[in-house]
Write a protein that holds these residues in place. Sequence first.
Motif, PDB file in Angstrom:
ATOM      1  N   ARG A   1       0.839  -1.195   0.000  1.00 50.26           N
ATOM      2  CA  ARG A   1       0.000   0.000   0.000  1.00 50.26           C
ATOM      3  C   ARG A   1       0.875   1.247   0.000  1.00 50.26           C
ATOM      4  O   ARG A   1       0.543   2.268  -0.588  1.00 50.26           O
ATOM      5  N   TYR A   2       2.004   1.176   0.679  1.00 50.72           N
ATOM      6  CA  TYR A   2       2.968   2.273   0.671  1.00 50.72           C
ATOM      7  C   TYR A   2       4.364   1.715   0.943  1.00 50.72           C
ATOM      8  O   TYR A   2       4.533   0.652   1.520  1.00 50.72           O
ATOM      9  N   GLU A   3       5.366   2.464   0.496  1.00 46.34           N
ATOM     10  CA  GLU A   3       6.771   2.119   0.696  1.00 46.34           C
ATOM     11  C   GLU A   3       7.573   3.418   0.709  1.00 46.34           C
ATOM     12  O   GLU A   3       7.073   4.471   0.311  1.00 46.34           O
ATOM     13  N   GLY A   4       8.806   3.317   1.132  1.00 48.62           N
ATOM     14  CA  GLY A   4       9.726   4.439   1.004  1.00 48.62           C
ATOM     15  C   GLY A   4      10.564   4.231  -0.252  1.00 48.62           C
ATOM     16  O   GLY A   4      10.280   4.751  -1.322  1.00 48.62           O
ATOM     17  N   SER A   5      11.607   3.439  -0.097  1.00 46.50           N
ATOM     18  CA  SER A   5      12.443   3.028  -1.224  1.00 46.50           C
ATOM     19  C   SER A   5      12.787   1.564  -0.987  1.00 46.50           C
ATOM     20  O   SER A   5      13.845   1.244  -0.449  1.00 46.50           O
ATOM     21  N   PRO A   6      11.891   0.650  -1.361  1.00 39.51           N
ATOM     22  CA  PRO A   6      12.052  -0.757  -0.982  1.00 39.51           C
ATOM     23  C   PRO A   6      13.325  -1.386  -1.535  1.00 39.51           C
ATOM     24  O   PRO A   6      13.531  -1.438  -2.747  1.00 39.51           O
ATOM     25  N   ASN A   7      14.145  -1.854  -0.613  1.00 37.83           N
ATOM     26  CA  ASN A   7      15.415  -2.445  -1.005  1.00 37.83           C
ATOM     27  C   ASN A   7      15.253  -3.664  -1.890  1.00 37.83           C
ATOM     28  O   ASN A   7      16.062  -3.907  -2.785  1.00 37.83           O
ATOM     29  N   VAL A   8      14.199  -4.436  -1.645  1.00 36.69           N
ATOM     30  CA  VAL A   8      14.054  -5.680  -2.391  1.00 36.69           C
ATOM     31  C   VAL A   8      13.889  -5.427  -3.887  1.00 36.69           C
ATOM     32  O   VAL A   8      14.285  -6.253  -4.711  1.00 36.69           O
ATOM     33  N   VAL A   9      13.345  -4.285  -4.262  1.00 37.64           N
ATOM     34  CA  VAL A   9      13.222  -3.952  -5.681  1.00 37.64           C
ATOM     35  C   VAL A   9      14.612  -3.792  -6.297  1.00 37.64           C
ATOM     36  O   VAL A   9      14.908  -4.326  -7.375  1.00 37.64           O
ATOM     37  N   LYS A  10      15.480  -3.080  -5.605  1.00 42.82           N
ATOM     38  CA  LYS A  10      16.840  -2.878  -6.116  1.00 42.82           C
ATOM     39  C   LYS A  10      17.645  -4.178  -6.083  1.00 42.82           C
ATOM     40  O   LYS A  10      18.459  -4.440  -6.973  1.00 42.82           O
ATOM     41  N   GLU A  11      17.412  -4.977  -5.051  1.00 41.81           N
ATOM     42  CA  GLU A  11      18.081  -6.273  -4.973  1.00 41.81           C
ATOM     43  C   GLU A  11      17.640  -7.184  -6.116  1.00 41.81           C
ATOM     44  O   GLU A  11      18.456  -7.900  -6.711  1.00 41.81           O
ATOM     45  N   ALA A  12      16.334  -7.144  -6.422  1.00 45.43           N
ATOM     46  CA  ALA A  12      15.817  -7.930  -7.546  1.00 45.43           C
ATOM     47  C   ALA A  12      16.425  -7.452  -8.863  1.00 45.43           C
ATOM     48  O   ALA A  12      16.799  -8.261  -9.726  1.00 45.43           O
ATOM     49  N   MET A  13      16.534  -6.139  -9.023  1.00 42.98           N
ATOM     50  CA  MET A  13      17.151  -5.599 -10.235  1.00 42.98           C
ATOM     51  C   MET A  13      18.599  -6.051 -10.361  1.00 42.98           C
ATOM     52  O   MET A  13      19.060  -6.390 -11.453  1.00 42.98           O
ATOM     53  N   ALA A  14      19.304  -6.083  -9.230  1.00 40.66           N
ATOM     54  CA  ALA A  14      20.708  -6.513  -9.255  1.00 40.66           C
ATOM     55  C   ALA A  14      20.841  -7.961  -9.703  1.00 40.66           C
ATOM     56  O   ALA A  14      21.880  -8.359 -10.243  1.00 40.66           O
ATOM     57  N   CYS A  15      19.781  -8.752  -9.496  1.00 35.42           N
ATOM     58  CA  CYS A  15      19.765 -10.158  -9.920  1.00 35.42           C
ATOM     59  C   CYS A  15      19.072 -10.344 -11.266  1.00 35.42           C
ATOM     60  O   CYS A  15      18.839 -11.488 -11.704  1.00 35.42           O
ATOM     61  N   ASN A  16      18.698  -9.227 -11.915  1.00 38.91           N
ATOM     62  CA  ASN A  16      17.987  -9.255 -13.204  1.00 38.91           C
ATOM     63  C   ASN A  16      16.652  -9.992 -13.107  1.00 38.91           C
ATOM     64  O   ASN A  16      16.205 -10.635 -14.079  1.00 38.91           O
ATOM     65  N   LEU A  17      16.006  -9.898 -11.955  1.00 35.04           N
ATOM     66  CA  LEU A  17      14.707 -10.535 -11.761  1.00 35.04           C
ATOM     67  C   LEU A  17      13.595  -9.586 -12.212  1.00 35.04           C
ATOM     68  O   LEU A  17      13.547  -8.433 -11.766  1.00 35.04           O
ATOM     69  N   PRO A  18      12.672 -10.021 -13.077  1.00 33.03           N
ATOM     70  CA  PRO A  18      11.528  -9.178 -13.460  1.00 33.03           C
ATOM     71  C   PRO A  18      10.691  -8.796 -12.240  1.00 33.03           C
ATOM     72  O   PRO A  18      10.640  -9.534 -11.245  1.00 33.03           O
ATOM     73  N   ILE A  19      10.023  -7.651 -12.339  1.00 33.79           N
ATOM     74  CA  ILE A  19       9.288  -7.099 -11.200  1.00 33.79           C
ATOM     75  C   ILE A  19       7.904  -6.643 -11.631  1.00 33.79           C
ATOM     76  O   ILE A  19       7.752  -5.974 -12.656  1.00 33.79           O
ATOM     77  N   VAL A  20       6.903  -6.997 -10.824  1.00 40.16           N
ATOM     78  CA  VAL A  20       5.542  -6.490 -10.973  1.00 40.16           C
ATOM     79  C   VAL A  20       5.213  -5.787  -9.661  1.00 40.16           C
ATOM     80  O   VAL A  20       5.260  -6.402  -8.600  1.00 40.16           O
ATOM     81  N   SER A  21       4.886  -4.504  -9.730  1.00 41.84           N
ATOM     82  CA  SER A  21       4.730  -3.727  -8.503  1.00 41.84           C
ATOM     83  C   SER A  21       3.589  -2.722  -8.604  1.00 41.84           C
ATOM     84  O   SER A  21       3.257  -2.245  -9.686  1.00 41.84           O
ATOM     85  N   THR A  22       3.040  -2.401  -7.446  1.00 40.12           N
ATOM     86  CA  THR A  22       2.141  -1.260  -7.353  1.00 40.12           C
ATOM     87  C   THR A  22       2.977   0.022  -7.409  1.00 40.12           C
ATOM     88  O   THR A  22       4.204  -0.010  -7.245  1.00 40.12           O
ATOM     89  N   GLU A  23       2.310   1.130  -7.612  1.00 46.33           N
ATOM     90  CA  GLU A  23       3.014   2.413  -7.742  1.00 46.33           C
ATOM     91  C   GLU A  23       3.258   2.993  -6.349  1.00 46.33           C
ATOM     92  O   GLU A  23       2.465   3.785  -5.839  1.00 46.33           O
ATOM     93  N   VAL A  24       4.351   2.605  -5.743  1.00 45.18           N
ATOM     94  CA  VAL A  24       4.654   3.033  -4.368  1.00 45.18           C
ATOM     95  C   VAL A  24       6.085   3.548  -4.279  1.00 45.18           C
ATOM     96  O   VAL A  24       6.968   3.123  -5.025  1.00 45.18           O
ATOM     97  N   GLY A  25       6.315   4.472  -3.324  1.00 45.74           N
ATOM     98  CA  GLY A  25       7.652   4.986  -3.084  1.00 45.74           C
ATOM     99  C   GLY A  25       8.336   5.463  -4.347  1.00 45.74           C
ATOM    100  O   GLY A  25       7.733   6.132  -5.191  1.00 45.74           O
ATOM    101  N   ASP A  26       9.604   5.093  -4.478  1.00 41.23           N
ATOM    102  CA  ASP A  26      10.361   5.497  -5.666  1.00 41.23           C
ATOM    103  C   ASP A  26      10.442   4.392  -6.711  1.00 41.23           C
ATOM    104  O   ASP A  26      11.246   4.482  -7.646  1.00 41.23           O
ATOM    105  N   VAL A  27       9.580   3.373  -6.577  1.00 40.40           N
ATOM    106  CA  VAL A  27       9.655   2.232  -7.491  1.00 40.40           C
ATOM    107  C   VAL A  27       9.477   2.641  -8.963  1.00 40.40           C
ATOM    108  O   VAL A  27      10.244   2.189  -9.826  1.00 40.40           O
ATOM    109  N   PRO A  28       8.503   3.509  -9.302  1.00 39.69           N
ATOM    110  CA  PRO A  28       8.379   3.894 -10.724  1.00 39.69           C
ATOM    111  C   PRO A  28       9.642   4.549 -11.273  1.00 39.69           C
ATOM    112  O   PRO A  28      10.002   4.308 -12.437  1.00 39.69           O
TER     113      PRO A  28
END
Length: 319
Positions: free
Chosen positions: A227-254
Motif C-alpha cells: 500500500r505504501y513504501e519508502g524506497s524498498p530495497n528488495v526492488v533494487k536487490e531484484a534488479m541486481a539479480c535481473n529478476l523481473p518485477i511487478v509492482s504497485t506504484e509506491v515509493g520510488d519504485v516507478p
Amino acid sequence: MENSSLKILVVTSIYPTQQNPSLGAFVASQVQSLQNIGLSIDVIFLDVRRSKWELLKGITKIRNRLSSNTYDLIHAHFGYNGIPVCFQKNLPFVISFCGSDLNHPGLRKISRWVAKHADACIVKSKSLLELLGQPAVVIPNGIDLELFRPNSQHSSRRRLGLYPEGRYALFASNPSRPEKQYELAKSALTIACQSGVACQPLILQNQPPSEVPHYLNAANLLLLTSRYEGSPNVVKEAMACNLPIVSTEVGDVPQILKNTHNCTICKPTAESLAKGVQTVLKDGIPSNGRSKIGHLSSDIIAAKVLDVYHQVLEKRNKP
C-alpha cells in the motif's frame, strides 16, 4: 577531517538480531559500507518490539555511551529513534527516515518533531521528502552488488527445495503485515492461474541477507503489492539479480524501474497485477535491471552519507 578519524554512534531499533536476522538489514549494510571507507561506528540497538520503554531507556544508554567514548556525530535510523537523541545537546545528529515512520500518520507527527531538532535529515525517496515537509537530502539505500547478482535458477531452487519446473512469484515480506497486502498478491496470482498462467507465491521473510539472493534467483518474478513504501530495497536487490518485477506504484519504485525491461507498474487491483504477472511470465526473459542500478551501489551511497556528515560537522564548527 579524514574519514578514518570520524567516529559515529548509530541509534536504531531496526537492526539484525539472532531472532530476526532480516530486521533493518539495510541499516546494517549501510553501517558496513561506511566502515569499509574508514569510519569507526558503534551501534545502540533499542529493542522497541520488546518494550516501548526502550525509547526512554535510550536516553540513559546514549548518555552512558557518550560519557565513556568520544564521537563526532550521532546518526539515528527511523523517526522515533531520534527522540532519545534529542535529549543530548553536545553532538550534532543526523536522522534517516525509512518509510513507515513518515507514511504512517501517527508516526509522521513524531518524525516531523524529531526532524526539527536534527542537524540534517535523510529520506529514502522524493515521496518521503514531501511527507516530511521540511528540508532533507534524498539518499536511497545502497545495494551490495557483490552479494546481489544473477545466479543459476536451478541451483537456487535446489537449495530452497523448490520444483525445478515451477513458476514462482516472490513475496518478500511478512504476509501478516497489512500494508504489504498479501491477500492482494494471492488474488492476483489466482486470477493469473485462471487465465492459464499458473504461478505460486514464494514467501521470503526473516532470512539473513546472505540467503536473500537465493530467493531472488529462484523466483520468476518479484511481486510487490504494498500500500505504501519508502524506497524498498528488495526492488533494487531484484534488479541486481535481473529478476523481473511487478509492482504497485509506491515509493520510488516507478523512478527506479524506469526503462527497465520486463518490469511493470500496475494499479493496486488484483486484475491489474494479474495482467502484469501474465505479461512478465509470457515474456519469460530476465530483466536488464542490473545495468540500471550502478549508481545505487553501497559504496556510492556511503560516500553520499559521508558527505552529509561532513556538511553537518563543518556547519557546527563554524565560528
